[in-house]
Design an enzyme around this catalytic site. Structure first.
Site, PDB file in Angstrom:
ATOM      1  N   ASP A 217      -0.025   5.063   1.160  1.00 14.42           N
ATOM      2  CA  ASP A 217      -0.358   6.130   1.958  1.00 14.42           C
ATOM      3  C   ASP A 217      -0.412   5.280   3.253  1.00 14.42           C
ATOM      4  O   ASP A 217      -1.179   4.427   3.604  1.00 14.42           O
ATOM      5  CB  ASP A 217      -1.441   6.971   1.749  1.00 14.42           C
ATOM      6  CG  ASP A 217      -1.380   7.888   0.771  1.00 14.42           C
ATOM      7  OD1 ASP A 217      -0.107   8.319   0.727  1.00 14.42           O
ATOM      8  OD2 ASP A 217      -2.305   8.390   0.065  1.00 14.42           O
TER       9      ASP A 217
ATOM     10  N   ASP B 177       0.783  -1.359  -0.051  1.00 18.22           N
ATOM     11  CA  ASP B 177       0.297  -0.157   0.004  1.00 18.22           C
ATOM     12  C   ASP B 177       0.954   1.311  -0.116  1.00 18.22           C
ATOM     13  O   ASP B 177       2.148   1.134   0.286  1.00 18.22           O
ATOM     14  CB  ASP B 177      -0.970  -0.229   1.320  1.00 18.22           C
ATOM     15  CG  ASP B 177      -1.482   1.357   1.445  1.00 18.22           C
ATOM     16  OD1 ASP B 177      -2.200   1.634   0.658  1.00 18.22           O
ATOM     17  OD2 ASP B 177      -1.290   1.779   2.697  1.00 18.22           O
TER      18      ASP B 177
HETATM   19 MG    MG Z   1      -2.976   3.100   3.701  1.00 21.64          MG
END
Ligand code: MG
Length: 249
Positions: free
Chosen positions: A10, A8
């Site tokens: 962020d 992932d």
């Molecule tokens: Mg995230």
């Protein structure tokens, strides 16, 4: 043996919407020496470029990096010295026209045709179409008064669902409704990655900060991948160092 580590973005590789820190750029370069790496996130390509692609050190082997904007409905790889789109699942013109027609019909049927509009009402983000009821240049004041309690859009949304089967229809900002294909999540993106890379799902692992029911990384776990849930990029660095130590020859 794992061949690919997917991340992932962020909250995992970087703070929200921020560029990778220098230690993370170096850690990715180390990891790319021993494995393929993928990054999958909801943001579009310009965001990926700013946060990831432009932040890698010179030594990073970009040919083993798979960048997947808009939850994997787009894929970019590094070819002949530049980042190149491999695929992008865009709405075709016929679907776009159908969406626009459905909005007009829906506003008519529900009695919510606005008295005035400002500029284009449809914004094409590739794999997402955003409809702004008053137009994209509508003044904030008009926008705030049109549907502050989502009352109009709830009615429009229900009507649209009948007109646009197979599409996911959700309320966005002050006057907007977002339309995407149904079933687009990180599991969907990772299956696309398997097909594009030829690397099987059991040779992949996934690292993210939202691997819990309701989190946007959870579909990776439900898909059956080995996952590691991290608290923040700091913890991701520790996990990456462990993986590099295990995989290096
Ligand atoms: Mg995230």
């Amino acid at each position: 043996m794992k061949q690919l580590v997917a991340f992932d973005l962020d909250g995992t590789l970087a703070e929200s919407k921020q560029p990778l820190g220098e230690p993370m750029g170096e850690a990715l370069a180390d990891l790319l020496d021993v494995a393929h790496v993928a990054v999958i996130s909801g943001g579009d390509w310009p965001q990926f470029d700013k946060q990831v692609a432009s932040r890698l050190p010179e030594r990073a082997d970009r040919t083993k990096l798979w960048l997947m904007p808009t939850t994997g409905t787009k894929l970019y790889t590094y070819k002949d010295g530049s980042w190149t789109p491999v695929y992008a699942e865009l709405f075709d013109d016929a679907t776009k026209a159908k969406i626009l027609e459905a909005f007009d019909a829906s506003l008519e049927a529900t009695g919510f045709v606005p008295e005035q509009t400002w500029g284009e009402r449809i914004e094409d983000r590739g794999s997402q179409i955003t409809f702004s009821a008053l137009g994209q240049q509508a003044p904030i004041d008009a926008k705030e008064h049109w549907d502050p309690k989502f009352e109009k859009r709830k009615v429009i949304q229900a009507d649209l669902k009948q007109r646009l089967p197979g599409l996911s229809i959700n309320m966005g900002g002050a006057t907007s409704i977002d339309i995407t294909r149904e079933g687009v999540d990180k599991a969907y993106g990772l299956k696309k990655l398997r097909d594009a890379s030829g690397i099987e799902l059991d040779a992949m692992m996934f690292i993210g900060d939202a691997i819990f029911p309701g989190g946007n990384d959870y579909p990776a776990k439900e898909l059956g991948l080995d996952t590691v849930r991290v608290r923040d990029p700091e913890e991701t660095l520790a996990v990456m160092a462990g993986i590099v130590a295990c995989l290096k020859k």
